[in-house]
Design a protein around this motif. Structure first.
Motif, PDB file in Angstrom:
ATOM      1  N   VAL A 126      62.128 -65.713  37.101  1.00 28.69           N
ATOM      2  CA  VAL A 126      61.983 -67.168  36.937  1.00 28.69           C
ATOM      3  C   VAL A 126      62.212 -67.584  35.488  1.00 28.69           C
ATOM      4  O   VAL A 126      61.977 -66.807  34.562  1.00 28.69           O
ATOM      5  CB  VAL A 126      60.571 -67.671  37.362  1.00 28.69           C
ATOM      6  CG1 VAL A 126      60.455 -67.753  38.863  1.00 28.69           C
ATOM      7  CG2 VAL A 126      59.465 -66.811  36.765  1.00 28.69           C
ATOM      8  N   CYS A 127      62.668 -68.839  35.325  1.00 31.57           N
ATOM      9  CA  CYS A 127      62.795 -69.400  33.992  1.00 31.57           C
ATOM     10  C   CYS A 127      61.431 -69.962  33.565  1.00 31.57           C
ATOM     11  O   CYS A 127      60.526 -70.077  34.392  1.00 31.57           O
ATOM     12  CB  CYS A 127      63.868 -70.486  33.975  1.00 31.57           C
ATOM     13  SG  CYS A 127      63.395 -71.981  34.864  1.00 31.57           S
ATOM     14  N   GLU A 128      61.324 -70.365  32.293  1.00 29.71           N
ATOM     15  CA  GLU A 128      60.029 -70.827  31.766  1.00 29.71           C
ATOM     16  C   GLU A 128      59.481 -72.032  32.534  1.00 29.71           C
ATOM     17  O   GLU A 128      58.285 -72.194  32.693  1.00 29.71           O
ATOM     18  CB  GLU A 128      60.183 -71.211  30.294  1.00 29.71           C
ATOM     19  CG  GLU A 128      60.302 -69.998  29.390  1.00 29.71           C
ATOM     20  CD  GLU A 128      60.873 -70.362  28.041  1.00 29.71           C
ATOM     21  OE1 GLU A 128      60.950 -71.562  27.721  1.00 29.71           O
ATOM     22  OE2 GLU A 128      61.256 -69.430  27.310  1.00 29.71           O
ATOM     23  N   ARG A 129      60.378 -72.875  33.000  1.00 31.83           N
ATOM     24  CA  ARG A 129      59.937 -74.094  33.682  1.00 31.83           C
ATOM     25  C   ARG A 129      59.311 -73.819  35.044  1.00 31.83           C
ATOM     26  O   ARG A 129      58.596 -74.647  35.591  1.00 31.83           O
ATOM     27  CB  ARG A 129      61.149 -75.015  33.898  1.00 31.83           C
ATOM     28  CG  ARG A 129      61.509 -75.809  32.655  1.00 31.83           C
ATOM     29  CD  ARG A 129      62.482 -76.905  33.041  1.00 31.83           C
ATOM     30  NE  ARG A 129      63.791 -76.675  32.470  1.00 31.83           N
ATOM     31  CZ  ARG A 129      64.902 -77.256  32.903  1.00 31.83           C
ATOM     32  NH1 ARG A 129      64.858 -78.061  33.933  1.00 31.83           N
ATOM     33  NH2 ARG A 129      66.056 -77.006  32.313  1.00 31.83           N
ATOM     34  N   ASP A 130      59.659 -72.674  35.615  1.00 33.66           N
ATOM     35  CA  ASP A 130      59.188 -72.392  36.982  1.00 33.66           C
ATOM     36  C   ASP A 130      58.100 -71.322  37.032  1.00 33.66           C
ATOM     37  O   ASP A 130      57.900 -70.674  38.062  1.00 33.66           O
ATOM     38  CB  ASP A 130      60.382 -72.007  37.866  1.00 33.66           C
ATOM     39  CG  ASP A 130      61.273 -73.204  38.129  1.00 33.66           C
ATOM     40  OD1 ASP A 130      60.734 -74.243  38.548  1.00 33.66           O
ATOM     41  OD2 ASP A 130      62.490 -73.121  37.870  1.00 33.66           O
ATOM     42  N   PHE A 131      57.388 -71.190  35.924  1.00 31.36           N
ATOM     43  CA  PHE A 131      56.263 -70.252  35.880  1.00 31.36           C
ATOM     44  C   PHE A 131      55.217 -70.601  36.936  1.00 31.36           C
ATOM     45  O   PHE A 131      54.976 -71.763  37.205  1.00 31.36           O
ATOM     46  CB  PHE A 131      55.593 -70.322  34.497  1.00 31.36           C
ATOM     47  CG  PHE A 131      55.993 -69.200  33.606  1.00 31.36           C
ATOM     48  CD1 PHE A 131      57.311 -68.837  33.494  1.00 31.36           C
ATOM     49  CD2 PHE A 131      55.027 -68.511  32.878  1.00 31.36           C
ATOM     50  CE1 PHE A 131      57.684 -67.805  32.664  1.00 31.36           C
ATOM     51  CE2 PHE A 131      55.401 -67.479  32.037  1.00 31.36           C
ATOM     52  CZ  PHE A 131      56.721 -67.125  31.931  1.00 31.36           C
ATOM     53  N   SER A 152      69.434 -64.916  38.903  1.00 28.72           N
ATOM     54  CA  SER A 152      69.169 -66.173  38.199  1.00 28.72           C
ATOM     55  C   SER A 152      67.749 -66.581  38.551  1.00 28.72           C
ATOM     56  O   SER A 152      67.081 -65.875  39.305  1.00 28.72           O
ATOM     57  CB  SER A 152      70.162 -67.249  38.656  1.00 28.72           C
ATOM     58  OG  SER A 152      70.083 -67.411  40.064  1.00 28.72           O
ATOM     59  N   CYS A 153      67.283 -67.720  38.027  1.00 28.34           N
ATOM     60  CA  CYS A 153      65.928 -68.159  38.372  1.00 28.34           C
ATOM     61  C   CYS A 153      65.832 -68.372  39.890  1.00 28.34           C
ATOM     62  O   CYS A 153      66.637 -69.092  40.469  1.00 28.34           O
ATOM     63  CB  CYS A 153      65.584 -69.449  37.641  1.00 28.34           C
ATOM     64  SG  CYS A 153      64.032 -70.179  38.209  1.00 28.34           S
ATOM     65  N   VAL A 154      64.863 -67.722  40.512  1.00 28.93           N
ATOM     66  CA  VAL A 154      64.743 -67.780  41.974  1.00 28.93           C
ATOM     67  C   VAL A 154      64.457 -69.201  42.460  1.00 28.93           C
ATOM     68  O   VAL A 154      64.823 -69.574  43.579  1.00 28.93           O
ATOM     69  CB  VAL A 154      63.661 -66.785  42.473  1.00 28.93           C
ATOM     70  CG1 VAL A 154      62.277 -67.139  41.932  1.00 28.93           C
ATOM     71  CG2 VAL A 154      63.628 -66.712  43.991  1.00 28.93           C
ATOM     72  N   THR A 155      63.854 -70.025  41.591  1.00 32.53           N
ATOM     73  CA  THR A 155      63.466 -71.376  42.017  1.00 32.53           C
ATOM     74  C   THR A 155      64.569 -72.405  41.755  1.00 32.53           C
ATOM     75  O   THR A 155      64.968 -73.137  42.651  1.00 32.53           O
ATOM     76  CB  THR A 155      62.170 -71.801  41.306  1.00 32.53           C
ATOM     77  OG1 THR A 155      61.189 -70.787  41.534  1.00 32.53           O
ATOM     78  CG2 THR A 155      61.644 -73.121  41.832  1.00 32.53           C
ATOM     79  N   CYS A 156      65.092 -72.444  40.496  1.00 36.45           N
ATOM     80  CA  CYS A 156      66.073 -73.496  40.176  1.00 36.45           C
ATOM     81  C   CYS A 156      67.500 -72.956  40.014  1.00 36.45           C
ATOM     82  O   CYS A 156      68.433 -73.724  39.834  1.00 36.45           O
ATOM     83  CB  CYS A 156      65.651 -74.240  38.912  1.00 36.45           C
ATOM     84  SG  CYS A 156      65.851 -73.257  37.407  1.00 36.45           S
ATOM     85  N   ARG A 157      67.642 -71.638  40.102  1.00 35.94           N
ATOM     86  CA  ARG A 157      68.955 -70.972  40.027  1.00 35.94           C
ATOM     87  C   ARG A 157      69.639 -71.103  38.661  1.00 35.94           C
ATOM     88  O   ARG A 157      70.844 -70.870  38.546  1.00 35.94           O
ATOM     89  CB  ARG A 157      69.909 -71.470  41.135  1.00 35.94           C
ATOM     90  CG  ARG A 157      69.327 -71.362  42.520  1.00 35.94           C
ATOM     91  CD  ARG A 157      69.310 -69.931  43.007  1.00 35.94           C
ATOM     92  NE  ARG A 157      68.246 -69.725  43.992  1.00 35.94           N
ATOM     93  CZ  ARG A 157      68.242 -68.804  44.937  1.00 35.94           C
ATOM     94  NH1 ARG A 157      69.232 -67.959  45.045  1.00 35.94           N
ATOM     95  NH2 ARG A 157      67.223 -68.681  45.746  1.00 35.94           N
TER      96      ARG A 157
END
Ligand SMILES: [Zn+2]
Length: 244
Positions: A182-187, A157-162
């Motif tokens: 990462v997801c787009e928000r956590d670029f 999953s996204c490493v930052t926000c999961r």
């Protein structure tokens, strides 16, 4: 009184000391990484002569006197010199990568049976395979060794926000600095686009099931690995990776 230890050990690195001696970093089975001084071993008549070639597997005896910090190598016998690996520059460079990795990352004098076995399996496999597979094999074992050192990318999953990440896309965003997809928000500035096949290869490596190197995709992994190591392993640089 001297404390004498007899154990099997791989030679990870050596450097000359004075005219005829060597300092050697050994990966011992009993005590993990140990620095030893091999007095006079560069003299042709020394009984240690030829035993300290890098990635030799030796049976060694070493001891420490209470008044000195350095271990002294008193005897070494070659168990396996992996001669077939030495006949090709590509496989030699491959062996050097894991030796450099363990030299720079193993804590001193801590037994690590898992890493020791990994190095032994790697060298045994490297000697058997077609040398055109040396590079993928080395990257495979390096990532396994990294995982053993507690460094493994987050891929589920996204490493930052999961948040869950759409797994149907061909390209997947991977942040080298954050250490995972990462997801787009956590670029961030270190995001690279990995092919789905590359991420699948990473999954296979960590599942530890039987792998088929021919079906795995290592080119993108090779590209991001130096930065990844630098970010997640105390600024470690593996110089031997350049020659792989
Ligand atoms: Zn996110």
């Amino acid at each position: 009184m001297a404390h004498i230890i007899k154990t099997k050990a791989f030679v990870l690195r050596t450097r000359p000391f004075k005219e005829s001696s060597l300092f050697a970093v050994m990966f011992t089975r009993k005590n993990g990484k140990v620095d030893v001084l091999a007095k006079g071993c560069r003299r042709p008549k020394s009984k240690l002569c030829g035993t300290l070639e890098v990635f030799n597997l030796d049976e060694i005896i070493y001891y420490k006197r209470e008044t000195k910090d350095v271990y002294t190598l008193s005897d070494a016998t070659v168990i396996d010199d992996f001669e077939k690996i030495r006949s090709n520059v590509r496989t030699v460079n491959s062996a050097m990568v894991l030796c450099e990795f363990f030299t720079k990352t193993l804590p001193s004098e801590e037994q690590n049976e898992e890493a020791y076995t990994l190095l032994r399996t790697f060298l045994n496999t490297l000697r058997e395979i077609d040398h055109t597979f040396a590079k993928p094999l080395t990257l495979y074992y390096l990532l396994r060794a990294l995982s053993g050192a507690g460094v493994q990318p987050h891929l589920d999953s996204c490493v930052t926000c999961r948040r869950a990440i759409n797994s149907n896309t061909k390209k997947i965003d991977f942040s080298v600095a954050a250490g995972g997809i990462v997801c787009e928000r956590d670029f961030d500035d270190t995001v690279v686009y990995l092919d789905r096949e590359t991420v699948n290869t990473l999954h296979q490596i960590y599942k530890k099931t039987d792998v088929d190197l021919r079906k795995m995709r290592f080119d993108e992994i090779e590209e991001i690995l130096p930065d990844y190591l630098y970010h997640h392993l105390n600024n470690t640089v593996l110089h031997s990776l350049k020659h792989l």
